[in-house]
Scaffold this motif. Structure first.
Motif, PDB file in Angstrom:
ATOM      1  N   THR A  47       0.843  -1.188   0.000  1.00  0.00           N
ATOM      2  CA  THR A  47       0.000   0.000   0.000  1.00  0.00           C
ATOM      3  C   THR A  47       0.878   1.239   0.000  1.00  0.00           C
ATOM      4  O   THR A  47       1.602   1.509   0.971  1.00  0.00           O
ATOM      5  N   PHE A  48       0.825   1.962  -1.094  1.00  0.00           N
ATOM      6  CA  PHE A  48       1.515   3.255  -1.194  1.00  0.00           C
ATOM      7  C   PHE A  48       0.492   4.359  -0.953  1.00  0.00           C
ATOM      8  O   PHE A  48      -0.589   4.353  -1.559  1.00  0.00           O
ATOM      9  N   ASN A  49       0.829   5.311  -0.085  1.00  0.00           N
ATOM     10  CA  ASN A  49      -0.110   6.394   0.219  1.00  0.00           C
ATOM     11  C   ASN A  49       0.623   7.726   0.239  1.00  0.00           C
ATOM     12  O   ASN A  49       1.675   7.869   0.884  1.00  0.00           O
ATOM     13  N   SER A  50       0.065   8.708  -0.471  1.00  0.00           N
ATOM     14  CA  SER A  50       0.568  10.085  -0.439  1.00  0.00           C
ATOM     15  C   SER A  50      -0.602  10.987  -0.082  1.00  0.00           C
ATOM     16  O   SER A  50      -1.707  10.830  -0.618  1.00  0.00           O
ATOM     17  N   GLN A  51      -0.355  11.923   0.808  1.00  0.00           N
ATOM     18  CA  GLN A  51      -1.440  12.757   1.293  1.00  0.00           C
ATOM     19  C   GLN A  51      -0.927  14.139   1.636  1.00  0.00           C
ATOM     20  O   GLN A  51       0.267  14.344   1.892  1.00  0.00           O
ATOM     21  N   CYS A  52      -1.841  15.091   1.664  1.00  0.00           N
ATOM     22  CA  CYS A  52      -1.556  16.452   2.080  1.00  0.00           C
ATOM     23  C   CYS A  52      -2.867  17.094   2.493  1.00  0.00           C
ATOM     24  O   CYS A  52      -3.950  16.615   2.120  1.00  0.00           O
TER      25      CYS A  52
END
Length: 327
Positions: free
Chosen positions: A299-304
């Motif tokens: 699971t790759f996750n990028s957030q802002c």
């Protein structure tokens, strides 16, 4: 009276001195030197003519070589004392000075190794970063503002903003888990193990609160599991949001923005999901990538934060698209 003797006649008789038979040492030495010199001159005069010609030829050859050396030195700007003469003003020097060449080469090496002023990243990005990506050089120097994270143990890689830093707390917890797992001390009976999926990699901007980050979690899953078993990317995304992200107890609201599927060069399937998560405490915008292989779910996750999405969405989308599994 004898007639042949006059009254005024005087008879002289030459008699040798008593010591004239034995010459003095000085006289003997002088005679010996004169005799030796005379014999040496006679030997020189008595040499054959061909030997004299050879000696004369050697002297002539030696004189000619000395004259030629003087001419060469004059043409190269060197006088008879071995000192370099001043060259005419404006003369073009074909070879650079060795000292300046080595100094320039050393300075260039320092600039490239330290990526001073982004020079190395600029050069590596001239071909669009293809060479740097192929050789994995972008894991050392940022290219087009992105660096590469490679995890050879879990076999995955992705790109992230070059000015972001690794999460030290995450790596410290990971080191503690590895140390406790390899410890020879027996575990206390009252201690219970809590299964928590810790990230294998995490990066974020320096000085941030953690709301903006990129992370990868690798967790075991049922053997033989395939993403296709969840349906299409959109179906899988909605199911994932309803069951994990926005459960009723969590008091969160999740909205799926888009869902796509893609394959890499080795035929690995990925689901890319873009969604927002809103709660009383935060409002985030996420891009997640899912992949399954050999009983493991990646699971790759990028957030802002949502208010930063307009400025950060491009780099987060590029990072999500770059996530892939290694052979």
């Amino acid at each position: 009276m004898r007639p042949w003797l006059g009254a005024k006649s005087t008879l002289y008789v030459c008699m040798p001195a008593q010591d004239s038979a034995m010459p003095s040492p000085a006289t003997h030495k002088r005679k010996h030197c004169l005799t030796h010199k005379t014999h040496r001159n006679r030997r020189a005069e008595s040499k054959p003519s061909h030997i004299s010609a050879v000696n004369e030829g050697r002297r002539t050859e030696l004189n000619n070589s000395n004259k030629q050396a003087d001419v060469d030195n004059s043409s190269q700007g060197v006088d008879q004392r071995g000192l370099k003469q001043s060259q005419p003003v404006g003369e073009l020097q074909l070879l650079p000075n060795r000292r300046f060449f080595l100094a320039g080469l050393g300075s260039l090496t320092i600039v490239l190794v330290s990526n001073l002023g982004g020079a190395t990243g600029f050069l590596l990005g001239l071909d669009g970063g293809r060479t740097a990506s192929k050789l994995k050089i972008d894991s050392i120097f940022p290219v087009h503002g992105l660096k590469r994270c490679i995890n050879y143990q879990q076999k995955f890689e992705f790109q992230y903003p070059g000015d972001w830093l690794a999460d030290r707390n995450m790596y410290a917890r990971r080191a503690q888990r590895i140390e406790s797992r390899n410890s020879l001390d027996p575990m206390a009976p009252s201690r219970s193990r809590k299964s928590v999926a810790e990230p294998e990699a995490a990066f974020g901007p320096p000085g941030s609160s953690g709301e903006e980050n990129i992370s990868v979690v690798v967790a075991p899953i049922q053997t033989g599991f395939r993403l296709e078993s969840l349906g299409t990317a959109e179906q899988a995304g909605r199911r994932f949001l309803e069951t994990t992200v926005a459960s009723i107890n969590a008091n969160r609201e999740a909205v799926l923005v888009s869902a796509q599927s893609r394959y890499d060069d080795i035929g690995q399937l990925y689901y890319n999901l873009e969604y927002t998560v809103k709660s009383p405490d935060f409002f985030r915008h996420n891009i997640s990538v899912y992949a399954a292989r050999n009983g493991m779910l990646y699971t790759f996750n990028s957030q802002c934060p949502e208010d930063k999405w307009a400025t950060e969405k491009t780099k987060l989308a590029v990072a999500a698209q770059s996530f892939s599994l290694l052979l």
